[in-house]
Every structure is written in C-alpha cells, then in structure tokens.
Design a protein around this motif. Sequence first.
Motif, PDB file in Angstrom:
ATOM      1  N   SER A 273       0.975  -1.138   0.001  1.00  0.00           N
ATOM      2  CA  SER A 273       0.094   0.005   0.167  1.00  0.00           C
ATOM      3  C   SER A 273       0.831   1.441   0.094  1.00  0.00           C
ATOM      4  O   SER A 273       0.386   2.431   0.110  1.00  0.00           O
ATOM      5  CB  SER A 273      -0.990   0.092   1.363  1.00  0.00           C
ATOM      6  OG  SER A 273      -0.108  -0.052   2.365  1.00  0.00           O
ATOM      7  N   HIS A 276      -0.198   4.165  -1.873  1.00  0.00           N
ATOM      8  CA  HIS A 276      -1.661   4.465  -1.853  1.00  0.00           C
ATOM      9  C   HIS A 276      -1.951   4.946  -0.618  1.00  0.00           C
ATOM     10  O   HIS A 276      -3.196   4.722   0.156  1.00  0.00           O
ATOM     11  CB  HIS A 276      -2.566   3.247  -1.997  1.00  0.00           C
ATOM     12  CG  HIS A 276      -2.322   2.768  -3.293  1.00  0.00           C
ATOM     13  ND1 HIS A 276      -2.699   3.084  -4.606  1.00  0.00           N
ATOM     14  CD2 HIS A 276      -1.144   1.849  -3.871  1.00  0.00           C
ATOM     15  CE1 HIS A 276      -2.160   2.463  -5.793  1.00  0.00           C
ATOM     16  NE2 HIS A 276      -1.379   1.548  -5.197  1.00  0.00           N
ATOM     17  N   TRP A 284      -5.701   4.572  -0.902  1.00  0.00           N
ATOM     18  CA  TRP A 284      -6.474   3.323  -0.511  1.00  0.00           C
ATOM     19  C   TRP A 284      -6.898   3.698   1.205  1.00  0.00           C
ATOM     20  O   TRP A 284      -7.446   2.676   1.822  1.00  0.00           O
ATOM     21  CB  TRP A 284      -5.617   2.134  -0.556  1.00  0.00           C
ATOM     22  CG  TRP A 284      -5.318   1.441  -1.872  1.00  0.00           C
ATOM     23  CD1 TRP A 284      -5.924   2.156  -3.167  1.00  0.00           C
ATOM     24  CD2 TRP A 284      -4.469   0.476  -2.355  1.00  0.00           C
ATOM     25  NE1 TRP A 284      -5.534   1.439  -4.006  1.00  0.00           N
ATOM     26  CE2 TRP A 284      -4.641   0.351  -3.626  1.00  0.00           C
ATOM     27  CE3 TRP A 284      -3.707  -0.309  -1.463  1.00  0.00           C
ATOM     28  CZ2 TRP A 284      -3.867  -0.432  -4.538  1.00  0.00           C
ATOM     29  CZ3 TRP A 284      -2.933  -1.093  -2.340  1.00  0.00           C
ATOM     30  CH2 TRP A 284      -3.111  -1.453  -3.608  1.00  0.00           C
ATOM     31  N   GLN A 304     -10.884  -0.034  -1.837  1.00  0.00           N
ATOM     32  CA  GLN A 304      -9.722  -0.385  -2.546  1.00  0.00           C
ATOM     33  C   GLN A 304      -8.521  -1.026  -1.482  1.00  0.00           C
ATOM     34  O   GLN A 304      -8.083  -1.869  -1.506  1.00  0.00           O
ATOM     35  CB  GLN A 304      -9.057   0.741  -3.015  1.00  0.00           C
ATOM     36  CG  GLN A 304      -9.826   1.166  -4.340  1.00  0.00           C
ATOM     37  CD  GLN A 304     -10.680   2.194  -3.949  1.00  0.00           C
ATOM     38  OE1 GLN A 304     -11.270   2.309  -2.848  1.00  0.00           O
ATOM     39  NE2 GLN A 304     -11.163   2.978  -5.200  1.00  0.00           N
ATOM     40  N   GLY A 305      -8.387  -0.301  -0.256  1.00  0.00           N
ATOM     41  CA  GLY A 305      -7.444  -0.636   0.473  1.00  0.00           C
ATOM     42  C   GLY A 305      -7.939  -1.954   1.305  1.00  0.00           C
ATOM     43  O   GLY A 305      -7.280  -2.888   1.539  1.00  0.00           O
ATOM     44  N   ASN A 308      -7.288  -4.880  -1.228  1.00  0.00           N
ATOM     45  CA  ASN A 308      -5.635  -5.099  -1.200  1.00  0.00           C
ATOM     46  C   ASN A 308      -5.333  -6.004   0.198  1.00  0.00           C
ATOM     47  O   ASN A 308      -4.681  -6.870  -0.043  1.00  0.00           O
ATOM     48  CB  ASN A 308      -4.973  -3.872  -1.001  1.00  0.00           C
ATOM     49  CG  ASN A 308      -3.216  -4.252  -0.929  1.00  0.00           C
ATOM     50  OD1 ASN A 308      -2.647  -4.847  -1.703  1.00  0.00           O
ATOM     51  ND2 ASN A 308      -2.675  -3.882   0.555  1.00  0.00           N
TER      52      ASN A 308
END
Length: 324
Positions: A273, A276, A284, A304-305, A308
């Motif tokens: 990450s 991001h 994220w 989105q985080g 991941n």
Amino acid sequence: MRTRLAVLGSAAALAAAALVPAQFAGATPAAAAAAGPAYDWVALGDSYTAGVIPAAGETFEVPRDGCERTDRSYPQVIDRDLSSLIELTNVSCGAATVEDIAFSAQQPIGRHLPPLSEDPDYPFPPVPPQSEAVGPGTDVITVGAGGNTLGFAGILFTCLQLGDGSGGVGTPCRDGLADDIPARLAKVGRDYGDMLGALHERAPHAKVVNVGYPTVIPQDTSKCRYNDWEQFASITPGDLDWLRDDVLNPLNSTIAKAAGEHGDTFVGLTDSSRSHSVCDAGKWAEGVFTAFPNDVAFVHPNAQGHRNAADHVSAALLHALGVN
C-alpha cells in the motif's frame, strides 16, 4: 472531537514487516478446489478489520450492534472469494482494543459522532469479548488490532490541536508526546501477547494470522496539504514524519514481534500500500474526512484498501490451512 476520533482504530505503516510468501499472493478460490469440507474462520479486530466508514461499504448487521462491519471490509471480501472453502464468523468491532478482543466486553459506538452525526440507535448494548467466538473447532483466526491500545486516536487528536495555527511548521506533537510513546508500545506488546496466549488456549489447533496496518502516511509528506481536512488537516509535515516513523511503524513491528514469539503468521500490508497513502492520488485510505464537512472517515481504509488486504490475508489463510 476526541469521541469522534475514538472510532479510528488505528492508522499505520510498517517497516520490517514479514510479508506473505510471494507464491501465495493473489491466490484464488480455484486454488482450493479440492479442499473438502469448509474450514471455520473467525475474524477478530478493530475498525481496520470491521470497515466502519461508508467508503468501506454498507453496514450489514440486522439489527445493528454498533460495531459497523461493512460489506466491503476485507473479511467479507474474502468470504465471497473463498465461500466454498471457509465458514466465516466476523466479530470485529470498531474502536476495539486488544483487551476487548481477548477479555473485555465492549461498548460499541456505531456512528454516534457528535456534533457531526447522531446515531439514532445509540447507545448500543455491550458486545462480548471477541475471543468468545473462538473455540476448539476453530481452524483459523485472523486478528488486526493494536491501534486503540496504543491510543492512536488521542495522539492524532493532540496532533491536530497542536498543529492548529502552526502554519505547518515544526513538530509540536512530537515535542509534546514523544517521551510517552515507548511505554505505550510496551503496553501493546504485553496486551497483544496475552491476547495470543488466550486465543491459542481457546483454540489449540487453530492457525492464527495477524494482520498489520497499511501505509496511510506517505514517505514524502510534502504530498500532504496542510489544513486539508480530506487529508491530515492541521497536522504538520514534521509531525506526520514522526507519526509514521516513531509511532506507526513501531506499532506494526511490535505486533509482528508478538506474532513471531507465538509461532504465528504476520501479514504486513505496508509495502503493498506504500503508493496509496491518504495523500496519494490513488489513495487506499481516507483522511480525517472523505468529503469535508459531512463524510467523516477518521483515517481508515476505503474499499480499495480492503481489497488489497483481502488479497494478502486470503493468501495467508490458504497457506496456513495448507491449501495451495
């Protein structure tokens, strides 16, 4: 403001994270095609596991219990990805401390964040210690916690206060709080170790996967706009550097160390990450607000985080269960 930020859970970054082996990254349900009966998985954790904010999906508990688990949080994403392999019990809860997970009933706060929002269902009844969902039949446990035991919400609030009016210059928060951080981290280590001991006692045969916190503060804090409430508001760049290097990275390192001492897996999310953060275009994680002044986020991962996190945690789950 302190009450509003108490839901934060934790914001983190980890240098020295032990990553899931590369060969398991991106594992899919197809990898478990011949796995046989479903494995029992219990997801424990704070708001970084539960989801909590609208940017991490809709709450789905009916009736609501105030923990604010959302349908795009990583446990729910993995549950959909691996539905033929696992049976999920998700008892994660916003604002949970390590002690709440292991030993203590918790009073959830839902989205009761005055003066910004009044939750019509608040106050909520206490929820039992999350560890009560774990038992001899549990096959795998994931846990993501530590930020609330560290007191990160209060630290963040103090940084916002001390940075107000500074013009973004200096390190007023570091100057005021740095001496207290080692003792806070030591408490996280003690409590986390006690929690893992309790989980192993309740589920002697279960694999335990410990989930670290993702990057939320960039390495280059000049990306962060001072007084932007959709980023870190009035926290100075110097204090953001301090929070990343001396508070959040050590928090994750403390968790990783405790996991290793108990022979458990640690899943680091920092590297994946890193580009991001809250201050990156492809973020994220949300800032203090997703959209100022109405959409409060308290520096939490967005969908989105969580996607991941789901990719890396699911790989670790499959590896822990011996499903390649």
